[in-house]
Design a protein around this motif. Structure first.
Motif, short mmCIF file in Angstrom:
data_model
loop_
_atom_site.label_atom_id
_atom_site.label_comp_id
_atom_site.label_asym_id
_atom_site.label_seq_id
_atom_site.Cartn_x
_atom_site.Cartn_y
_atom_site.Cartn_z
N GLU A 1 -16.02 38.07 -9.30
CA GLU A 1 -15.11 36.95 -9.57
C GLU A 1 -15.09 36.01 -8.37
O GLU A 1 -15.51 36.37 -7.28
CB GLU A 1 -13.68 37.48 -9.76
CG GLU A 1 -13.56 38.57 -10.78
CD GLU A 1 -12.29 39.41 -10.65
OE1 GLU A 1 -11.51 39.21 -9.69
OE2 GLU A 1 -12.10 40.27 -11.51
N CYS B 1 -22.62 33.41 -14.70
CA CYS B 1 -21.66 33.08 -15.78
C CYS B 1 -22.40 32.94 -17.10
O CYS B 1 -21.96 33.48 -18.13
CB CYS B 1 -20.94 31.77 -15.47
SG CYS B 1 -19.82 31.81 -14.08
N VAL C 1 -15.34 31.76 -14.57
CA VAL C 1 -16.31 31.02 -15.39
C VAL C 1 -15.93 29.54 -15.43
O VAL C 1 -16.76 28.68 -15.13
CB VAL C 1 -16.41 31.62 -16.82
CG1 VAL C 1 -17.26 30.72 -17.70
CG2 VAL C 1 -16.96 33.03 -16.77
N SER D 1 -15.99 44.03 -11.71
CA SER D 1 -15.97 42.60 -12.02
C SER D 1 -16.31 41.77 -10.78
O SER D 1 -15.70 41.95 -9.72
CB SER D 1 -14.57 42.21 -12.53
OG SER D 1 -14.50 40.85 -12.81
N GLU E 1 -25.09 34.23 -18.05
CA GLU E 1 -25.64 35.52 -18.50
C GLU E 1 -24.54 36.54 -18.81
O GLU E 1 -24.84 37.72 -19.04
CB GLU E 1 -26.57 36.08 -17.43
CG GLU E 1 -27.81 35.25 -17.21
CD GLU E 1 -28.66 35.73 -16.04
OE1 GLU E 1 -28.22 36.64 -15.29
OE2 GLU E 1 -29.76 35.18 -15.87
N ASP E 2 -23.29 36.13 -18.78
CA ASP E 2 -22.15 37.02 -19.02
C ASP E 2 -22.04 38.14 -18.00
O ASP E 2 -21.47 39.19 -18.28
CB ASP E 2 -22.17 37.61 -20.44
CG ASP E 2 -21.93 36.57 -21.50
OD1 ASP E 2 -21.34 35.52 -21.19
OD2 ASP E 2 -22.36 36.80 -22.65
N ARG E 3 -22.56 37.94 -16.81
CA ARG E 3 -22.39 38.92 -15.73
C ARG E 3 -21.11 38.61 -14.96
O ARG E 3 -20.59 39.48 -14.28
CB ARG E 3 -23.61 38.93 -14.83
CG ARG E 3 -24.82 39.53 -15.58
CD ARG E 3 -26.06 39.63 -14.76
NE ARG E 3 -25.85 40.42 -13.55
CZ ARG E 3 -26.58 40.24 -12.45
NH1 ARG E 3 -27.54 39.33 -12.41
NH2 ARG E 3 -26.35 40.99 -11.39
N ILE E 4 -20.63 37.38 -15.05
CA ILE E 4 -19.29 37.01 -14.60
C ILE E 4 -18.54 36.67 -15.87
O ILE E 4 -18.94 35.77 -16.62
CB ILE E 4 -19.30 35.80 -13.64
CG1 ILE E 4 -20.03 36.16 -12.35
CG2 ILE E 4 -17.87 35.33 -13.36
CD1 ILE E 4 -20.17 35.01 -11.37
N THR E 5 -17.44 37.41 -16.14
CA THR E 5 -16.71 37.23 -17.40
C THR E 5 -15.26 36.82 -17.22
O THR E 5 -14.61 36.45 -18.19
CB THR E 5 -16.76 38.52 -18.24
OG1 THR E 5 -16.19 39.59 -17.47
CG2 THR E 5 -18.20 38.87 -18.62
N ASP E 6 -14.74 36.88 -16.00
CA ASP E 6 -13.37 36.47 -15.75
C ASP E 6 -13.21 34.99 -16.10
O ASP E 6 -14.00 34.15 -15.66
CB ASP E 6 -13.04 36.71 -14.27
CG ASP E 6 -11.73 36.06 -13.89
OD1 ASP E 6 -10.67 36.56 -14.32
OD2 ASP E 6 -11.78 35.03 -13.17
N SER E 7 -12.20 34.65 -16.91
CA SER E 7 -12.07 33.29 -17.43
C SER E 7 -11.88 32.24 -16.34
O SER E 7 -12.47 31.16 -16.40
CB SER E 7 -10.94 33.21 -18.45
OG SER E 7 -9.70 33.54 -17.86
#
Length: 192
Positions: A84, A167, A178, A82, A169-175
Motif C-alpha cells: 500500500e 495496481c 489504487v 498487502s 495487475e491487481d497486486r495492489i488492491t487497497d482502494s
C-alpha cells in the motif's frame, strides 16, 4: 461515441427515512450502528453503518527521480499481505495535512517540503462513512522510521510507473492506494 450531459438530479434529496438508530458496538476507532429504515420504495428494513472515528490518510511520496515508496504489511481483516501507499488515520479534530505528515514520517522516515492534496475518497460508501484524503508529497528528506507498535512494516522504494503497473495487475488492491497512485501518475504527467 458521444458523451451526454449528466442527468438532472436533486443531490440533496434523501429517499431513505431513518425510523430509529441504535449503536451496537464501539471502540476507540469505530462505531457500528443499526438503523431501522424505510427504503426508497417505502419498505421497512435495517441498515448497518460503520462510523469511523478518524479520517483515512494516504500519501504518495515521489522523489525527483520519479520513485515512490510502498509499505507492506499483513492486514488482519483481509487475512493477507498487502502492499500500500503510506497511510493511516488522523483524529477528526486534527488538520488532515498535519496527520498525513506524521504518518509519512512514522511509516517511511520521510519528510516532504511540498504537499498537494490530490483526492477525497469514500472507501466503501455502502457500509461506512469513512472519508479519506490522499496527498502527493514531494521534495523529500530521509529520516528514521517510527512505526507504531501494531505495525510490522516493510518499505519498498520503486519507480512510480512500477507501482501503477502493480495496481493494474491487481497486486495492489487497497482502494486508497489504487486511486492515489493512478491520480498521482496522471497529475505528474500533466505537469510535464
Amino acid at each position: 461515441m458521444s458523451l451526454s450531459a449528466a442527468p438532472v438530479v436533486d443531490e440533496n434529496h434523501n429517499p431513505w427515512q431513518t425510523l430509529s438508530t441504535e449503536v451496537k458496538y464501539h471502540n476507540p476507532w469505530i462505531s457500528v450502528r443499526e438503523d431501522q429504515v424505510l427504503n426508497p420504495s417505502g419498505g421497512r428494513g435495517i441498515y448497518g453503518v460503520v462510523s469511523m472515528k478518524n479520517k483515512a490518510l494516504g500519501i504518495i511520496p515521489v522523489d525527483a527521480d520519479g520513485n515512490t515508496w510502498l509499505v507492506g504489511q499483513y492486514r488482519y481483516a483481509l487475512n493477507e499481505y498487502s502492499w500500500e501507499i503510506p497511510m493511516g488515520g488522523g483524529p477528526v479534530e486534527l488538520d488532515i495535512l498535519e496527520s498525513a505528515q506524521r504518518e509519512l514520517k512514522e511509516e517511511t522516515g520521510l519528510s516532504a517540503a511540498r504537499w498537494t492534496r490530490i483526492a477525497r475518497i469514500h472507501t466503501s460508501n455502502s457500509v461506512t462513512d469513512e472519508e479519506g484524503f490522499v496527498f502527493l508529497a514531494e521534495e523529500l528528506t530521509a529520516g528514521e522510521v517510527e512505526p507504531e507498535e501494531t505495525e510490522d512494516l516493510r518499505i519498498w522504494k520503486l519507480p512510480l510507473a512500477e507501482a501503477v503497473r502493480l495496481c493494474m495487475e491487481d497486486r495492489i488492491t487497497d482502494s486508497m492506494s489504487v486511486a492515489g497512485l493512478l491520480k498521482a501518475e496522471k497529475l505528474l504527467a500533466e505537469r510535464k
